[in-house]
Design a protein around this motif. Structure first.
Motif, PDB file in Angstrom:
ATOM      1  N   ARG A 144       0.825  -1.209   0.000  1.00 20.09           N
ATOM      2  CA  ARG A 144       0.000   0.000   0.000  1.00 20.09           C
ATOM      3  C   ARG A 144       0.860   1.260   0.000  1.00 20.09           C
ATOM      4  NH1 ARG A 144      -3.531  -3.361   3.136  1.00 20.09           N
ATOM      5  NH2 ARG A 144      -2.362  -2.893   5.037  1.00 20.09           N
ATOM      6  N   GLU A 145       1.944   1.220   0.757  1.00 19.24           N
ATOM      7  CA  GLU A 145       2.835   2.377   0.831  1.00 19.24           C
ATOM      8  C   GLU A 145       3.509   2.641  -0.514  1.00 19.24           C
ATOM      9  OE1 GLU A 145       6.668   3.879   3.531  1.00 19.24           O
ATOM     10  OE2 GLU A 145       5.869   1.848   3.736  1.00 19.24           O
ATOM     11  N   ILE A 146       4.032   1.587  -1.141  1.00 16.95           N
ATOM     12  CA  ILE A 146       4.690   1.726  -2.436  1.00 16.95           C
ATOM     13  C   ILE A 146       3.691   2.170  -3.502  1.00 16.95           C
ATOM     14  CG2 ILE A 146       5.780   0.432  -4.305  1.00 16.95           C
ATOM     15  CD1 ILE A 146       7.738   0.964  -2.133  1.00 16.95           C
ATOM     16  N   ALA A 147       2.520   1.533  -3.527  1.00 15.71           N
ATOM     17  CA  ALA A 147       1.520   1.855  -4.546  1.00 15.71           C
ATOM     18  C   ALA A 147       1.068   3.309  -4.427  1.00 15.71           C
ATOM     19  CB  ALA A 147       0.329   0.912  -4.432  1.00 15.71           C
ATOM     20  N   ARG A 182       8.017  -2.110  -5.785  1.00 20.91           N
ATOM     21  CA  ARG A 182       9.156  -1.201  -5.704  1.00 20.91           C
ATOM     22  C   ARG A 182       8.756   0.155  -6.277  1.00 20.91           C
ATOM     23  NH1 ARG A 182      14.119  -4.464  -8.321  1.00 20.91           N
ATOM     24  NH2 ARG A 182      15.098  -2.403  -8.164  1.00 20.91           N
ATOM     25  N   ALA A 183       9.433   1.190  -5.805  1.00 21.13           N
ATOM     26  CA  ALA A 183       9.149   2.544  -6.275  1.00 21.13           C
ATOM     27  C   ALA A 183       9.533   2.679  -7.743  1.00 21.13           C
ATOM     28  CB  ALA A 183       9.923   3.562  -5.439  1.00 21.13           C
ATOM     29  N   VAL A 184       8.828   3.573  -8.458  1.00 23.42           N
ATOM     30  CA  VAL A 184       9.084   3.738  -9.889  1.00 23.42           C
ATOM     31  C   VAL A 184      10.504   4.212 -10.166  1.00 23.42           C
ATOM     32  CG1 VAL A 184       6.689   4.108 -10.586  1.00 23.42           C
ATOM     33  CG2 VAL A 184       8.046   6.044  -9.754  1.00 23.42           C
ATOM     34  N   ASP A 229       7.910  13.045  -2.321  1.00 17.26           N
ATOM     35  CA  ASP A 229       8.360  12.383  -1.098  1.00 17.26           C
ATOM     36  C   ASP A 229       8.185  10.879  -1.243  1.00 17.26           C
ATOM     37  OD1 ASP A 229       9.012  14.764   0.100  1.00 17.26           O
ATOM     38  OD2 ASP A 229       7.083  14.982   1.120  1.00 17.26           O
ATOM     39  N   GLY A 230       9.295  10.159  -1.114  1.00 11.01           N
ATOM     40  CA  GLY A 230       9.274   8.717  -1.349  1.00 11.01           C
ATOM     41  C   GLY A 230       8.854   7.931  -0.128  1.00 11.01           C
TER      42      GLY A 230
END
Length: 234
Positions: A144-147, A182-184, A229-230
């Motif tokens: 959920r955090e990554i999405a 994973r983050a983009v 903000d990542g």
């Protein structure tokens, strides 16, 4: 989903202990059965060498494809992911099943099955089955955090650059969230290539304009992500 920690699964640690014990039990590593000949299968291989028969990489990929099939809203894409998973594990003589009561992906040796049902009298050792939980709370929270972060980057691309980059950013956000969690802006060159060559043409429904500038779009996404903000490191 690709595992990100270095801790081996419990069955792998158990297998290592069995190998060490077997090496200590005799000169050739075989454990003798009641007839003194050792536990060997019809093909002449040690039964202990088959715990389990499927590689860790295959288990990880089967889990990833299962999650993709569950998360996509496109039935054709879901069927595609399930077929890829089934063919993958079939290559190691295994059959995937979803155990719904505890939300677990189970890989059974094909020889245990008959008409899609496990035959209990064929199970010589339950260690040959592989189980992967699909609902661990930590994984769900991380997803959920990554999405949310990836979606925020896609929105920022839409606000600052518009089309065609915006639609590509949304597809890339879904790809990175669902495929890799994973983050983009954490995509390796190989991951970007997989998106560009495989996922995007099949699942992104891109226009000709999007396809023509997909590399530029990926660069735009990475640049815009630097100002968003990542997610916190897991």
């Amino acid at each position: 989903m690709t595992r990100t920690d270095d801790e081996p699964p419990e069955w792998a640690k158990e297998r290592a202990r069995e190998v060490m014990a077997a090496e200590e039990s005799g000169e050739d590593g075989e454990t003798e059965g009641a007839d003194g000949e050792g536990d060997r299968d019809a093909d002449g291989s040690d039964a202990d060498d088959r715990v389990p028969d499927v590689p860790v990489e295959t288990v990880d990929e089967a889990e990833r494809l299962t999650r993709l099939a569950r998360q996509t809203e496109d039935e054709a894409a879901a069927a595609f992911y399930r077929e890829r998973r089934d063919e993958l594990v079939k290559g190691h003589d295994y059959v995937p099943r979803l155990r719904e009561d505890d939300d677990t992906l189970v890989l059974y040796p094909d020889e245990w099955m008959d008409d899609g049902t496990v035959q209990l009298d064929r199970i010589e050792t339950t260690d040959r089955a592989v189980e992967v939980s699909l609902s661990g709370p930590g994984d769900a929270d991380r997803y959920r955090e990554i999405a949310a972060y990836n979606d925020a980057v896609a929105d920022a691309v839409a606000d600052t650059h518009g089309e065609p980059h915006a639609d590509t950013a949304r597809s890339f956000a879904a790809f990175m969230s669902n495929h890799y969690v994973r983050a983009v802006d954490d995509a390796t060159p190989d991951v970007r290539e997989e998106f560009r060559e495989e996922y995007f043409p099949r699942n992104g429904w891109p226009t000709d304009e999007q396809l023509a500038v997909v590399d530029e779009s990926l660069d735009v996404i990475e640049a815009v992500a630097a100002d968003v903000d990542g997610p916190e490191e897991s």
